[in-house]
Design a protein around this motif. Structure first.
Motif, PDB file in Angstrom:
ATOM      1  N   ASP A   1       0.834  -1.210   0.000  1.00  0.00           N
ATOM      2  CA  ASP A   1       0.000   0.000   0.000  1.00  0.00           C
ATOM      3  C   ASP A   1       0.862   1.252   0.000  1.00  0.00           C
ATOM      4  O   ASP A   1       0.560   2.230  -0.691  1.00  0.00           O
ATOM      5  CB  ASP A   1      -0.935   0.024   1.211  1.00  0.00           C
ATOM      6  N   LEU A   2       1.934   1.243   0.775  1.00  0.00           N
ATOM      7  CA  LEU A   2       2.833   2.395   0.822  1.00  0.00           C
ATOM      8  C   LEU A   2       3.456   2.643  -0.547  1.00  0.00           C
ATOM      9  O   LEU A   2       3.540   3.789  -1.003  1.00  0.00           O
ATOM     10  CB  LEU A   2       3.920   2.162   1.878  1.00  0.00           C
ATOM     11  N   SER A   3       3.863   1.580  -1.222  1.00  0.00           N
ATOM     12  CA  SER A   3       4.439   1.713  -2.567  1.00  0.00           C
ATOM     13  C   SER A   3       3.420   2.306  -3.534  1.00  0.00           C
ATOM     14  O   SER A   3       3.736   3.208  -4.313  1.00  0.00           O
ATOM     15  CB  SER A   3       4.903   0.352  -3.081  1.00  0.00           C
ATOM     16  N   ARG A   4       2.197   1.810  -3.460  1.00  0.00           N
ATOM     17  CA  ARG A   4       1.139   2.320  -4.344  1.00  0.00           C
ATOM     18  C   ARG A   4       0.853   3.786  -4.040  1.00  0.00           C
ATOM     19  O   ARG A   4       0.736   4.604  -4.955  1.00  0.00           O
ATOM     20  CB  ARG A   4      -0.126   1.485  -4.160  1.00  0.00           C
ATOM     21  N   LEU A   5       0.782   4.147  -2.772  1.00  0.00           N
ATOM     22  CA  LEU A   5       0.478   5.524  -2.389  1.00  0.00           C
ATOM     23  C   LEU A   5       1.605   6.489  -2.742  1.00  0.00           C
ATOM     24  O   LEU A   5       1.358   7.660  -3.020  1.00  0.00           O
ATOM     25  CB  LEU A   5       0.191   5.604  -0.888  1.00  0.00           C
ATOM     26  N   MET A   6       2.851   6.014  -2.723  1.00  0.00           N
ATOM     27  CA  MET A   6       4.001   6.872  -3.027  1.00  0.00           C
ATOM     28  C   MET A   6       4.214   7.087  -4.521  1.00  0.00           C
ATOM     29  O   MET A   6       4.882   8.034  -4.912  1.00  0.00           O
ATOM     30  CB  MET A   6       5.277   6.262  -2.443  1.00  0.00           C
ATOM     31  N   THR A   7       3.664   6.231  -5.350  1.00  0.00           N
ATOM     32  CA  THR A   7       3.908   6.320  -6.784  1.00  0.00           C
ATOM     33  C   THR A   7       3.482   7.686  -7.314  1.00  0.00           C
ATOM     34  O   THR A   7       2.325   8.079  -7.190  1.00  0.00           O
ATOM     35  CB  THR A   7       3.164   5.198  -7.535  1.00  0.00           C
ATOM     36  N   GLY A   8       4.455   8.412  -7.849  1.00  0.00           N
ATOM     37  CA  GLY A   8       4.198   9.714  -8.449  1.00  0.00           C
ATOM     38  C   GLY A   8       3.948  10.841  -7.468  1.00  0.00           C
ATOM     39  O   GLY A   8       3.527  11.921  -7.859  1.00  0.00           O
ATOM     40  N   ARG A   9       4.220  10.627  -6.198  1.00  0.00           N
ATOM     41  CA  ARG A   9       3.952  11.644  -5.193  1.00  0.00           C
ATOM     42  C   ARG A   9       5.217  12.031  -4.445  1.00  0.00           C
ATOM     43  O   ARG A   9       6.208  11.326  -4.452  1.00  0.00           O
ATOM     44  CB  ARG A   9       2.926  11.126  -4.185  1.00  0.00           C
ATOM     45  N   ARG A  10       5.151  13.168  -3.774  1.00  0.00           N
ATOM     46  CA  ARG A  10       6.233  13.613  -2.905  1.00  0.00           C
ATOM     47  C   ARG A  10       5.927  13.175  -1.484  1.00  0.00           C
ATOM     48  O   ARG A  10       4.795  13.219  -1.048  1.00  0.00           O
ATOM     49  CB  ARG A  10       6.358  15.132  -2.930  1.00  0.00           C
ATOM     50  N   CYS A  11       6.951  12.796  -0.781  1.00  0.00           N
ATOM     51  CA  CYS A  11       6.823  12.453   0.627  1.00  0.00           C
ATOM     52  C   CYS A  11       7.617  13.478   1.407  1.00  0.00           C
ATOM     53  O   CYS A  11       8.838  13.527   1.315  1.00  0.00           O
ATOM     54  CB  CYS A  11       7.355  11.044   0.888  1.00  0.00           C
ATOM     55  N   LEU A  12       6.934  14.313   2.130  1.00  0.00           N
ATOM     56  CA  LEU A  12       7.572  15.375   2.902  1.00  0.00           C
ATOM     57  C   LEU A  12       7.939  14.844   4.277  1.00  0.00           C
ATOM     58  O   LEU A  12       7.095  14.315   4.991  1.00  0.00           O
ATOM     59  CB  LEU A  12       6.604  16.556   3.023  1.00  0.00           C
ATOM     60  N   MET A  13       9.212  14.976   4.617  1.00  0.00           N
ATOM     61  CA  MET A  13       9.711  14.498   5.908  1.00  0.00           C
ATOM     62  C   MET A  13      10.291  15.676   6.667  1.00  0.00           C
ATOM     63  O   MET A  13      11.001  16.482   6.085  1.00  0.00           O
ATOM     64  CB  MET A  13      10.803  13.452   5.698  1.00  0.00           C
ATOM     65  N   TYR A  14      10.021  15.736   7.936  1.00  0.00           N
ATOM     66  CA  TYR A  14      10.589  16.831   8.726  1.00  0.00           C
ATOM     67  C   TYR A  14      12.039  16.554   9.086  1.00  0.00           C
ATOM     68  O   TYR A  14      12.872  17.423   9.061  1.00  0.00           O
ATOM     69  CB  TYR A  14       9.762  17.086   9.986  1.00  0.00           C
ATOM     70  N   ASN A  15      12.333  15.333   9.443  1.00  0.00           N
ATOM     71  CA  ASN A  15      13.693  14.941   9.805  1.00  0.00           C
ATOM     72  C   ASN A  15      14.099  13.798   8.873  1.00  0.00           C
ATOM     73  O   ASN A  15      14.091  12.638   9.267  1.00  0.00           O
ATOM     74  CB  ASN A  15      13.726  14.521  11.277  1.00  0.00           C
ATOM     75  N   ALA A  16      14.436  14.130   7.650  1.00  0.00           N
ATOM     76  CA  ALA A  16      14.642  13.133   6.603  1.00  0.00           C
ATOM     77  C   ALA A  16      15.733  12.117   6.948  1.00  0.00           C
ATOM     78  O   ALA A  16      15.592  10.943   6.620  1.00  0.00           O
ATOM     79  CB  ALA A  16      14.959  13.812   5.276  1.00  0.00           C
ATOM     80  N   ALA A  17      16.801  12.535   7.595  1.00  0.00           N
ATOM     81  CA  ALA A  17      17.867  11.586   7.928  1.00  0.00           C
ATOM     82  C   ALA A  17      17.338  10.488   8.842  1.00  0.00           C
ATOM     83  O   ALA A  17      17.595   9.302   8.627  1.00  0.00           O
ATOM     84  CB  ALA A  17      19.040  12.311   8.577  1.00  0.00           C
ATOM     85  N   PHE A  18      16.566  10.863   9.846  1.00  0.00           N
ATOM     86  CA  PHE A  18      15.984   9.878  10.757  1.00  0.00           C
ATOM     87  C   PHE A  18      14.940   9.035  10.028  1.00  0.00           C
ATOM     88  O   PHE A  18      14.964   7.802  10.098  1.00  0.00           O
ATOM     89  CB  PHE A  18      15.355  10.572  11.964  1.00  0.00           C
ATOM     90  N   ASP A  19      13.996   9.699   9.338  1.00  0.00           N
ATOM     91  CA  ASP A  19      12.907   8.990   8.667  1.00  0.00           C
ATOM     92  C   ASP A  19      13.431   8.030   7.612  1.00  0.00           C
ATOM     93  O   ASP A  19      12.978   6.894   7.505  1.00  0.00           O
ATOM     94  CB  ASP A  19      11.926   9.973   8.025  1.00  0.00           C
ATOM     95  N   ARG A  20      14.403   8.484   6.840  1.00  0.00           N
ATOM     96  CA  ARG A  20      14.976   7.619   5.808  1.00  0.00           C
ATOM     97  C   ARG A  20      15.675   6.425   6.447  1.00  0.00           C
ATOM     98  O   ARG A  20      15.586   5.299   5.943  1.00  0.00           O
ATOM     99  CB  ARG A  20      15.933   8.403   4.918  1.00  0.00           C
ATOM    100  N   GLY A  21      16.348   6.649   7.563  1.00  0.00           N
ATOM    101  CA  GLY A  21      17.014   5.552   8.270  1.00  0.00           C
ATOM    102  C   GLY A  21      16.023   4.499   8.748  1.00  0.00           C
ATOM    103  O   GLY A  21      16.264   3.298   8.624  1.00  0.00           O
ATOM    104  N   VAL A  22      14.902   4.949   9.303  1.00  0.00           N
ATOM    105  CA  VAL A  22      13.873   4.021   9.755  1.00  0.00           C
ATOM    106  C   VAL A  22      13.296   3.260   8.562  1.00  0.00           C
ATOM    107  O   VAL A  22      13.141   2.037   8.599  1.00  0.00           O
ATOM    108  CB  VAL A  22      12.756   4.759  10.527  1.00  0.00           C
TER     109      VAL A  22
END
Length: 85
Positions: free
Chosen positions: A18-39
């Motif tokens: 579901d996450l893959s489908r929802l992300m397709t063609g969209r931007r994902c805004l992260m406040y703390n990208a280093a942490f979020d990307r790591g998780v």
């Protein structure tokens, strides 16, 4: 958050399609990208049992098609995504 409270919630692996489908063609805004990307990277490695497949997903090209875009809100310069301070 307790184990009892989340014991019936879906696992991250159950949410990946579901996450893959929802992300397709969209931007994902992260406040703390280093942490979020790591998780995300850690959980995707666990899901795929492969660092390479996790990196492919994170690079927003799963299965060779365009996915979303991961944006750090603290450093964003796009006029449509203003940084918050």
């Amino acid at each position: 958050m307790t184990s009892d409270r989340i014991s019936s919630d879906p696992t991250f692996s159950a949410l990946v399609p579901d996450l893959s489908r929802l992300m397709t063609g969209r931007r994902c805004l992260m406040y703390n990208a280093a942490f979020d990307r790591g998780v995300l990277e850690r959980e995707l490695c666990r899901h795929f049992h492969s660092t390479a497949r996790a990196q492919t997903w994170l690079s927003c090209r799963p299965s060779g098609r365009a996915c979303g875009q991961l944006i750090d809100a603290s450093t964003a310069t796009s006029p449509s995504v203003a940084p918050t301070k």
